[in-house]
Design a protein around this motif. Structure first.
Motif, mmCIF file in Angstrom:
data_model
loop_
_atom_site.group_PDB
_atom_site.id
_atom_site.type_symbol
_atom_site.label_atom_id
_atom_site.label_comp_id
_atom_site.label_asym_id
_atom_site.label_seq_id
_atom_site.Cartn_x
_atom_site.Cartn_y
_atom_site.Cartn_z
ATOM 1 N N VAL A 49 4.768 2.262 1.621
ATOM 2 C CA VAL A 49 4.147 3.318 2.430
ATOM 3 C C VAL A 49 4.503 3.134 3.902
ATOM 4 C CG1 VAL A 49 1.949 4.325 3.186
ATOM 5 C CG2 VAL A 49 2.277 3.673 0.780
ATOM 6 N N HIS A 50 4.415 1.896 4.389
ATOM 7 C CA HIS A 50 4.722 1.631 5.801
ATOM 8 C C HIS A 50 6.191 1.909 6.118
ATOM 9 C CE1 HIS A 50 1.042 -1.261 5.830
ATOM 10 N NE2 HIS A 50 0.690 0.012 5.850
ATOM 11 N N ALA A 51 7.084 1.557 5.199
ATOM 12 C CA ALA A 51 8.510 1.838 5.418
ATOM 13 C C ALA A 51 8.757 3.342 5.442
ATOM 14 C CB ALA A 51 9.355 1.166 4.337
ATOM 15 N N GLU A 67 1.606 14.658 6.811
ATOM 16 C CA GLU A 67 2.807 15.495 6.825
ATOM 17 C C GLU A 67 3.515 15.481 5.477
ATOM 18 O OE1 GLU A 67 7.132 15.416 8.986
ATOM 19 O OE2 GLU A 67 5.378 14.911 10.211
ATOM 20 N N THR A 68 3.592 14.312 4.856
ATOM 21 C CA THR A 68 4.324 14.135 3.611
ATOM 22 C C THR A 68 3.547 14.632 2.396
ATOM 23 O OG1 THR A 68 5.362 12.177 4.557
ATOM 24 C CG2 THR A 68 5.511 12.407 2.186
ATOM 25 N N LEU A 69 2.227 14.490 2.441
ATOM 26 C CA LEU A 69 1.376 14.821 1.294
ATOM 27 C C LEU A 69 0.289 15.819 1.706
ATOM 28 C CD1 LEU A 69 0.915 11.137 0.042
ATOM 29 C CD2 LEU A 69 2.619 12.810 -0.737
ATOM 30 N N TYR A 86 -3.632 4.248 -2.675
ATOM 31 C CA TYR A 86 -3.779 4.982 -3.934
ATOM 32 C C TYR A 86 -3.737 6.467 -3.619
ATOM 33 C CZ TYR A 86 -5.276 0.552 -5.921
ATOM 34 O OH TYR A 86 -5.323 -0.750 -6.345
ATOM 35 N N ALA A 87 -2.678 7.124 -4.061
ATOM 36 C CA ALA A 87 -2.557 8.571 -3.876
ATOM 37 C C ALA A 87 -3.203 9.254 -5.073
ATOM 38 C CB ALA A 87 -1.091 8.971 -3.766
ATOM 39 N N LEU A 88 -4.177 10.123 -4.807
ATOM 40 C CA LEU A 88 -4.772 10.896 -5.889
ATOM 41 C C LEU A 88 -3.815 12.029 -6.231
ATOM 42 C CD1 LEU A 88 -8.536 11.139 -4.827
ATOM 43 C CD2 LEU A 88 -7.307 9.275 -5.971
ATOM 44 N N VAL A 89 -3.530 12.171 -7.512
ATOM 45 C CA VAL A 89 -2.592 13.175 -8.007
ATOM 46 C C VAL A 89 -3.257 13.939 -9.153
ATOM 47 C CG1 VAL A 89 -0.495 11.959 -7.274
ATOM 48 C CG2 VAL A 89 -1.500 11.448 -9.508
ATOM 49 N N PRO A 90 -2.683 15.059 -9.577
ATOM 50 C CA PRO A 90 -3.319 15.833 -10.639
ATOM 51 C C PRO A 90 -3.484 15.023 -11.928
ATOM 52 C CG PRO A 90 -1.597 17.117 -9.577
ATOM 53 C CD PRO A 90 -1.490 15.716 -9.051
ATOM 54 N N PRO A 91 -4.586 15.295 -12.663
ATOM 55 C CA PRO A 91 -4.740 14.621 -13.950
ATOM 56 C C PRO A 91 -3.561 14.974 -14.851
ATOM 57 C CG PRO A 91 -6.357 16.392 -13.716
ATOM 58 C CD PRO A 91 -5.630 16.262 -12.407
ATOM 59 N N ALA A 138 0.733 16.316 -4.475
ATOM 60 C CA ALA A 138 1.749 16.715 -5.448
ATOM 61 C C ALA A 138 2.476 15.453 -5.900
ATOM 62 C CB ALA A 138 2.724 17.701 -4.821
ATOM 63 N N ALA A 139 2.563 15.262 -7.213
ATOM 64 C CA ALA A 139 3.189 14.045 -7.747
ATOM 65 C C ALA A 139 4.630 13.901 -7.253
ATOM 66 C CB ALA A 139 3.130 14.045 -9.270
ATOM 67 N N GLN A 140 5.369 14.997 -7.161
ATOM 68 C CA GLN A 140 6.753 14.914 -6.700
ATOM 69 C C GLN A 140 6.823 14.479 -5.237
ATOM 70 O OE1 GLN A 140 9.670 15.181 -8.591
ATOM 71 N NE2 GLN A 140 10.404 14.203 -6.720
ATOM 72 N N ALA A 141 5.866 14.914 -4.429
ATOM 73 C CA ALA A 141 5.837 14.485 -3.028
ATOM 74 C C ALA A 141 5.576 12.977 -2.930
ATOM 75 C CB ALA A 141 4.778 15.268 -2.254
ATOM 76 N N VAL A 142 4.725 12.452 -3.817
ATOM 77 C CA VAL A 142 4.479 11.010 -3.833
ATOM 78 C C VAL A 142 5.745 10.280 -4.274
ATOM 79 C CG1 VAL A 142 3.099 9.133 -4.818
ATOM 80 C CG2 VAL A 142 2.002 11.317 -4.246
#
Length: 165
Positions: A49-51, A67-69, A86-91, A138-142
């Protein structure tokens, strides 16, 4: 608590089999909530994440994540040996997650979720707080963030001790 925070709290608590218990836990600060019902969660190593953010500064990381998510929510847990986000993403993301080196938590994994207003240390807090119910990334953004962070880490030369003749 304002109406927006109450709505987010109710959404997060609704992922728990006993929402009233989750609300009581939020009163203390953090509720244990299972993944898979309202959201899945992708565990991201802090160095990745930091990188991707180009910084370890919490404000810079938060701005980069926003900006990214956009519209998503990310927990920062700096307790323990590792430091994680921990990025929350769709079930349902778990079934198709394929980013190498980064885990999507199995549905039913209990995750420490801070109440919506916890946005700073100490303890687990929101690096990118949820602003509405169903604030998921969005899972793709993560996945793109992971790729960018991993690529940046690969380009960074490893420091090696200098040898003296």
């Amino acid at each position: 608590m304002n109406q927006a925070a109450r709505t987010v709290t109710d959404w997060l608590a609704s992922a728990h089999p006993a929402p009233a218990q989750a609300r009581r836990e939020f009163d203390v600060g953090i509720a244990l909530v299972p993944t898979g019902e309202k959201f899945d969660a992708i565990r991201l190593p802090a160095p990745v994440v930091h990188a991707a953010a180009g910084s370890e500064d919490p404000d810079a990381v938060a701005a980069s994540l926003a900006e990214t998510l956009p519209g998503g929510a990310v927990i920062h847990d700096a307790y323990g040996i590792g430091v994680w986000y921990y990025a929350l993403v769709p079930p349902g993301t778990y079934a198709n997650w394929q980013a190498p080196g980064v885990e999507c938590l199995r549905p039913g994994t209990w995750l420490g979720v801070p109440r919506p207003d916890l946005t700073a240390r100490p303890g687990p807090h929101w690096a990118l707080p949820p602003h509405t119910a169903a604030s998921v990334c969005a899972a793709q953004a993560v996945a793109d963030l992971v790729t960018r962070g991993q690529n940046s880490l690969r380009r960074t030369p490893a420091s090696t001790p200098e040898r003296t003749p």
